[in-house]
Design an enzyme around this catalytic site. Structure first.
Site, PDB file in Angstrom:
ATOM      1  N   GLU A   1     -24.182  23.460  -5.661  1.00 35.81           N
ATOM      2  CA  GLU A   1     -22.349  23.347  -5.571  1.00 35.81           C
ATOM      3  C   GLU A   1     -22.570  23.175  -4.153  1.00 35.81           C
ATOM      4  O   GLU A   1     -21.544  23.366  -3.416  1.00 35.81           O
ATOM      5  CB  GLU A   1     -21.823  24.440  -5.921  1.00 35.81           C
ATOM      6  CG  GLU A   1     -21.304  24.335  -7.277  1.00 35.81           C
ATOM      7  CD  GLU A   1     -22.535  24.011  -8.167  1.00 35.81           C
ATOM      8  OE1 GLU A   1     -22.559  22.956  -9.003  1.00 35.81           O
ATOM      9  OE2 GLU A   1     -23.460  24.797  -8.549  1.00 35.81           O
TER      10      GLU A   1
ATOM     11  N   ASN B   1     -26.755  19.301 -11.954  1.00 38.94           N
ATOM     12  CA  ASN B   1     -25.723  18.414 -11.696  1.00 38.94           C
ATOM     13  C   ASN B   1     -26.030  17.765 -10.331  1.00 38.94           C
ATOM     14  O   ASN B   1     -26.438  18.384  -9.367  1.00 38.94           O
ATOM     15  CB  ASN B   1     -24.302  19.307 -11.586  1.00 38.94           C
ATOM     16  CG  ASN B   1     -24.207  19.958 -10.376  1.00 38.94           C
ATOM     17  OD1 ASN B   1     -24.676  21.264 -10.531  1.00 38.94           O
ATOM     18  ND2 ASN B   1     -23.507  19.977  -9.388  1.00 38.94           N
TER      19      ASN B   1
ATOM     20  N   ASP C   1     -20.134  18.131 -14.699  1.00 46.70           N
ATOM     21  CA  ASP C   1     -21.127  19.378 -14.525  1.00 46.70           C
ATOM     22  C   ASP C   1     -21.618  19.906 -15.358  1.00 46.70           C
ATOM     23  O   ASP C   1     -21.833  20.971 -15.746  1.00 46.70           O
ATOM     24  CB  ASP C   1     -20.267  20.267 -13.751  1.00 46.70           C
ATOM     25  CG  ASP C   1     -21.059  21.656 -13.241  1.00 46.70           C
ATOM     26  OD1 ASP C   1     -22.031  21.242 -12.473  1.00 46.70           O
ATOM     27  OD2 ASP C   1     -20.724  22.858 -13.312  1.00 46.70           O
TER      28      ASP C   1
END
Length: 600
Positions: A192, A276, A318
């Site tokens: 992230e 991801n 995701d």
């Protein structure tokens, strides 16, 4: 090709030493009274041969003793037991306790690392840590700040340490490590924050880096042999990753490796999954984004990939692919095969031949999954192995700044990192699952090192037209690709399962219950409510001829982040806060180990 030949020559010289180290670790794993790896064994089966506690007497379980960790936030992972010593870990600041089981759990030593608290701000989904590992007389810890530490198992003395990443760029750690041969296999978190994910092998005795394999990038960084590394039986070819990204996007492409690792000593292959691609806005990264969302089989000595399989090309939801790879030997069409079974965040359960990477099964393990109609299983098809995306659920096709609604599963997946268990007698997998859907609105975001690189707003809620809860605990047939039985739960089952030779399967709930069910039928046999929600993994051991079952409780993790971090905005916690807002009615923060046994 010269690079790969050189690597092979160098590591061949250390093969004998690695083999001896493998035998030493395997000998400790093979003692059923111990629990020396977080996964129970190299195959990630989480199965114990202990049977003193069985389905006929498990309802007599009592609390034998407890231990407070002194830390709040989410307690994932489990304690280890080696000989007469139990090793207990905590979330940040990642304290490790050594408890003397032969002396009423007296603390033999305590290791408390000094870490910069700023690392908390770049940890995605709570300050969890999935535990320590044991090998060659050492306890290995991967701290939140990415420091890998080897501790003397008897004294707690730091034998060596090395920094595996840079928190200033968003690189952190939540995962355990895996000792293999004379090396320790280590991953990285930070998808992230737009990091370039990698797996690294360090020398078990010195901490010196042996090899590092990135998930994305040029062949010499991802350690691919274009002619010999295969995907679904075919060579990947040169620049397989670079050709699937636009420009230099791969440099901040994610594909982090914060899950679990398994190992086949006969094949000398380690198996794991990548996470991801960055950012969560799929419009900003055209292409398949290889090799994010991928199962890797790599040579343990060199790191060179033997085969890969990308489960969710060009991820739009995701659906990290980091969940554990469970290794089994089972009969398929009358032939014994070495298999790998993986329950992916995307809601599909995969069975592959772990030697060749052949795809055998890909089926939904929650009927609510609706982003895909299924995987193309025709080897002659141009889309072989790819999932067919339902246009209505495609966040890219719907476009930026458009809220795509009713997508199942939610971003935290039909299962996240909470590990499943396998029973070799029933040949069933016992899987803790999430029964959660979401709304997903991608937006354009720019990259700044060390800052969130997400680009989507999410909301989560229970799967509609179902039992009303947010979780199921299921038994799965990996050969036929079907659910054998399912237990509905009010909240996601965020605890790792344990199967035993006593034909009992254990798991924990977010409300804090330890539950025991019949391995054949799923009938509940026992429950006990611990002081806080359970996101830890159940384990078992034997001490002085008596079997014990132990679990960490301490609510948190992605599902419990609202409670753990005091968040109230429904969209915070990457969408989880609103979905789990009622959890505070059932449990509170705490950090405790609870140990169970039958009465004397």
């Amino acid at each position: 090709m010269k690079t790969f030949m050189t690597l092979t020559s160098v590591f061949a010289m250390t093969a004998a030493g690695a083999a001896i180290a493998n035998e030493s670790i395997q000998a400790e794993i093979d003692k059923p009274e111990q629990w020396v790896l977080q996964t129970g064994d190299y195959k990630n089966q989480r199965f114990s041969k202990l049977d003193q506690i069985n389905k006929d007497n498990v309802d007599d379980l009592q609390v034998a003793w407890t231990f407070s960790t002194g830390v709040l936030r989410g307690h994932e992972g489990s304690p280890l037991v080696v000989g007469d010593t139990m090793y207990v870990h905590t979330p940040f600041p990642n304290i490790v306790y050594a408890l003397d089981l032969a002396n009423d759990g007296v603390i033999k030593w305590k290791y408390e690392p000094k870490q910069n608290a700023d690392v908390i701000g770049v940890m995605c989904c709570d300050t969890v840590n999935r535990g320590v590992a044991y090998g060659d007389g050492k306890i290995f810890l991967h701290q939140a700040d990415t420091k890998v530490v080897a501790l003397d198992a008897n004294t707690g003395e730091v034998l060596w340490s090395v920094m595996n990443g840079d928190p200033a760029k968003g690189e952190t750690n939540t995962a355990t490590v895996m000792p293999v041969g004379d090396k320790v296999i280590v991953g990285i978190s930070g998808g992230e924050f737009g990091v370039q994910g990698h797996v690294t092998a360090y020398d078990m005795n010195t901490g010196e880096m042996a090899w590092r394999a990135y998930s994305t990038g040029p062949d010499d960084q991802i350690l691919f042999d274009p002619e010999k590394t295969t995907a679904l039986g075919k060579p990947v070819g040169a620049d397989s990753s670079l050709n699937s990204w636009e420009g230099d996007q791969w440099k901040i492409g994610g594909g982090t490796t914060w899950g679990w690792y398994s190992y086949d000593a006969e094949e000398n292959l380690i198996y794991y999954g990548s996470g991801n691609p960055s950012t969560w806005n799929p419009s900003q990264r055209p292409g398949d984004n290889k090799w994010s969302m991928t199962i890797f089989a790599r040579d343990a000595d060199t790191g060179v990939a033997k085969w890969v399989y990308q489960m969710t090309p060009h991820d739009e939801w995701d659906y990290d692919g980091i969940n554990e790879m469970i290794l089994t030997e089972q009969e398929v069409d009358g032939q014994m095969r070495k298999l790998l079974t993986h329950f992916d965040r995307n809601g599909l359960a995969y069975t592959l031949d772990r030697v060749s990477g052949e795809l055998l099964v890909a089926e939904k393990y929650d009927p609510a999954v609706n982003w895909t109609t299924g995987v193309d299983m025709d080897p002659e098809s141009e889309t072989y192995g790819r999932p067919a995306v339902v246009a209505e659920m495609s966040t890219e096709q719907n476009g930026e700044d458009v809220n795509s609604t009713g997508i199942c599963p939610a971003a935290l997946g039909t299962k996240d990192q909470q590990p499943a268990a396998y029973h070799p007698d029933t040949q069933m997998f016992y899987v803790p699952t999430n029964h959660v859907c979401m709304d997903y609105e991608p937006f354009r975001v720019s990259y700044t090192a060390g800052q969130p690189y997400v680009g989507a707003t999410l909301a989560m809620y229970p799967a509609p037209d179902s039992h009303g809860g947010m979780g199921n605990f299921i038994a799965w047939d990996n050969i036929n690709g079907e659910i054998k039985w399912s237990i509905p739960e009010q909240f996601s089952v965020w605890s790792g399962a344990l199967a035993t030779a006593g034909d009992v399967v254990f798991y924990g709930t977010l409300e804090g219950y330890l539950k025991a069910v019949d391995a054949e039928t799923g009938d509940e046999l026992y429950r006990f409510k611990t002081p806080s929600g359970i996101i830890g993994n159940v384990m078992t051991y034997e001490q002085a001829g008596k079997q014990y079952v132990a679990v960490l409780s301490g609510v948190g993790g992605w599902a419990g982040i609202g409670l753990a971090a005091g968040l109230t905005n429904p969209n915070d916690g990457l969408g989880a806060v609103g979905g789990y807002s009622s959890l505070s009615d059932y449990t509170a923060l705490g950090g405790q180990l609870t140990v169970f046994a039958l009465p004397d």
